[in-house]
Enzyme design. Structure first.
Site, short mmCIF file in Angstrom:
data_model
loop_
_atom_site.label_atom_id
_atom_site.label_comp_id
_atom_site.label_asym_id
_atom_site.label_seq_id
_atom_site.Cartn_x
_atom_site.Cartn_y
_atom_site.Cartn_z
N TYR A 10 0.89 -1.22 -0.07
CA TYR A 10 0.09 -0.14 0.05
C TYR A 10 0.80 0.90 0.01
O TYR A 10 0.92 2.40 -0.86
CB TYR A 10 -0.81 -0.24 0.79
CG TYR A 10 -2.10 0.99 1.01
CD1 TYR A 10 -2.60 2.32 -0.02
CD2 TYR A 10 -1.97 1.97 2.61
CE1 TYR A 10 -3.09 3.19 0.37
CE2 TYR A 10 -2.53 2.79 2.86
CZ TYR A 10 -3.03 3.40 1.75
OH TYR A 10 -4.09 4.75 2.24
N ASP A 29 10.10 -7.37 -4.67
CA ASP A 29 8.88 -7.52 -3.79
C ASP A 29 8.48 -8.89 -3.82
O ASP A 29 8.46 -9.53 -4.78
CB ASP A 29 7.53 -6.55 -3.50
CG ASP A 29 6.42 -6.47 -2.26
OD1 ASP A 29 6.51 -8.09 -2.68
OD2 ASP A 29 6.19 -5.26 -2.32
N ALA A 72 8.94 -3.31 3.40
CA ALA A 72 8.54 -4.57 3.89
C ALA A 72 8.43 -5.25 4.73
O ALA A 72 8.12 -6.78 4.91
CB ALA A 72 9.19 -5.84 3.04
N ASN A 90 10.89 -11.75 9.57
CA ASN A 90 10.54 -11.00 8.89
C ASN A 90 11.46 -9.20 8.77
O ASN A 90 11.94 -8.95 8.36
CB ASN A 90 9.40 -10.80 7.70
CG ASN A 90 9.53 -10.15 7.19
OD1 ASN A 90 9.63 -10.49 6.21
ND2 ASN A 90 8.78 -8.92 6.78
N THR A 115 6.94 2.89 12.31
CA THR A 115 5.87 3.03 13.04
C THR A 115 5.42 4.02 14.58
O THR A 115 6.30 3.50 15.26
CB THR A 115 4.95 1.72 13.25
OG1 THR A 115 4.00 1.85 13.92
CG2 THR A 115 6.32 0.39 14.38
N TYR A 139 5.12 -6.91 16.68
CA TYR A 139 4.88 -5.58 16.04
C TYR A 139 6.29 -4.16 16.20
O TYR A 139 6.95 -3.59 15.53
CB TYR A 139 4.11 -4.73 15.67
CG TYR A 139 3.55 -4.03 14.21
CD1 TYR A 139 4.51 -4.37 13.38
CD2 TYR A 139 3.55 -2.93 14.64
CE1 TYR A 139 4.57 -3.54 11.77
CE2 TYR A 139 3.12 -1.92 13.65
CZ TYR A 139 4.00 -1.85 12.88
OH TYR A 139 4.23 -0.92 11.79
N PHE A 167 1.60 7.64 11.55
CA PHE A 167 0.93 7.20 12.24
C PHE A 167 -0.19 6.17 11.16
O PHE A 167 0.00 5.27 10.46
CB PHE A 167 0.22 8.45 12.82
CG PHE A 167 1.52 8.85 13.93
CD1 PHE A 167 0.63 8.66 15.56
CD2 PHE A 167 2.50 8.99 13.69
CE1 PHE A 167 1.54 9.31 16.66
CE2 PHE A 167 3.66 9.28 15.30
CZ PHE A 167 2.96 9.47 16.06
#
Length: 321
Positions: A10, A29, A72, A90, A115, A139, A167
């Site tokens: 996205y 990807d 990724a 990952n 993040t 995460y 955000f």
């Protein structure tokens, strides 16, 4: 040439749309969550894995890479709690493989998609880059581990990097060619719009008794194209030698409640939502709003697109997809 890892996802695909206007781009990807159709035709596409040294070596052998952008990561909070190994494999181990190959080929410029989850539940009205990081799920912890690794690599190996903590990414490309298309979908705006298109029976609102003006959670929403432009500003800063290392928040600096988002979706679409009110979810903070003053000061970037325009662009995409 710029390598964009995760450029079919996205946020990565929106970045590529903007980046190809000024740079040659190669996208790596594995299409596990991204889409081949989302990659701009001007970019070179290589199907491969972030954690595969063989795949990475093939890219670095074939193309002259001057900087790497990394999108990724796996990013579902709930899934990270259920399967933390998947996230550390990952988001941490595979990223280390990428950094190792970069060192091997002498590529020293890196832009990292981080993040707001690195902050956890901060007890402040406005989150700055100085706010303590205390992630509450695997995460967020996996992203913070990479942030620490980047700082260590900068010190020991002269890596130049920018970490961008963003955000709530939302919205779609202005032409509605690409937009948000997750499976499963967990983000509020696309969930509301799918409901208003008749694809979901109702919307659930978790918690109406928060200490906010209308009792629902407040979040900072940023248009995905604004995010893309911030990455490009960071890339220019690294390539021009203006930046060596930096950490920036990316947000609008203005929070919107769950109720406000639903009402704006209704106004944009002219449709009425069926809303089910439920209890709070564990770990949901009442308010998460970012200050982006630092990147504004240092790179001249600010979010340009407000909530109504964000939802309008998303609505065009959801009607079309």
């Amino acid at each position: 040439m710029i390598l964009v890892v995760g450029g079919a996802g996205y946020i990565g695909s929106h970045l590529v749309k903007e980046l190809v206007k000024e740079k040659e781009v190669v996208v790596l990807d594995n299409l596990s969550t991204g889409h081949r159709w989302a990659i701009d035709e001007k970019a070179v596409f290589v199907k491969g894995n972030l954690g595969s040294e063989e795949d990475l070596v093939q890219v670095f052998d074939t193309y002259s890479i001057e900087a790497v952008m990394h999108f990724a990561a796996f990013s579902l909070v709930g899934e990270s709690v259920q399967d933390p190994q998947k996230y550390y494999d990952n988001n941490v181990a595979a990223t280390l493989t990428l950094l190792r190959v970069m060192r091997k080929y002498g590529v020293d410029k890196f832009i990292f998609s981080s993040t707001a989850a690195t902050y956890g539940i901060p007890a402040v009205e406005m989150i700055t880059e100085e706010t303590a990081t205390n992630p509450i799920n695997p995460y967020g912890r996996s992203k913070l581990v990479i942030e620490h690794i980047l700082a260590d690599f900068a010190l020991s190996y002269s890596l130049k990097y920018v970490t961008l903590r963003y955000f709530n990414a939302a919205g779609a490309y202005e032409t509605a060619e690409i937009g948000e298309d997750h499976d499963p979908e967990t983000h509020l705006i696309p969930i509301v719009l799918e409901h208003l298109l008749g694809q979901r029976e109702q919307i659930s609102v978790f918690g109406t008794d928060y200490e906010t003006p209308d009792g629902t959670c407040i979040r900072d929403y940023i248009h995905v194209t604004d995010l893309a432009k911030a990455h490009i500003a960071a890339m220019r800063g690294l390539l021009d030698g203006k930046l060596e290392t930096a950490v920036y928040n990316l947000g609008n600096g203005k929070g919107y409640s769950v109720k406000e988002v639903i009402e704006t979706c209704e106004r944009v679409t002219g449709r009425t939502a069926k809303v089910e009110l439920g209890d709070r979810r564990p770990g949901d903070p009442a308010r998460l709003v970012a200050s982006s003053e630092k990147i504004g000061r240092e790179l001249g970037w600010k979010a340009e697109i407000g909530l109504e325009e964000i939802i309008n662009s998303a609505w065009k995409w959801h009607q079309k997809k």
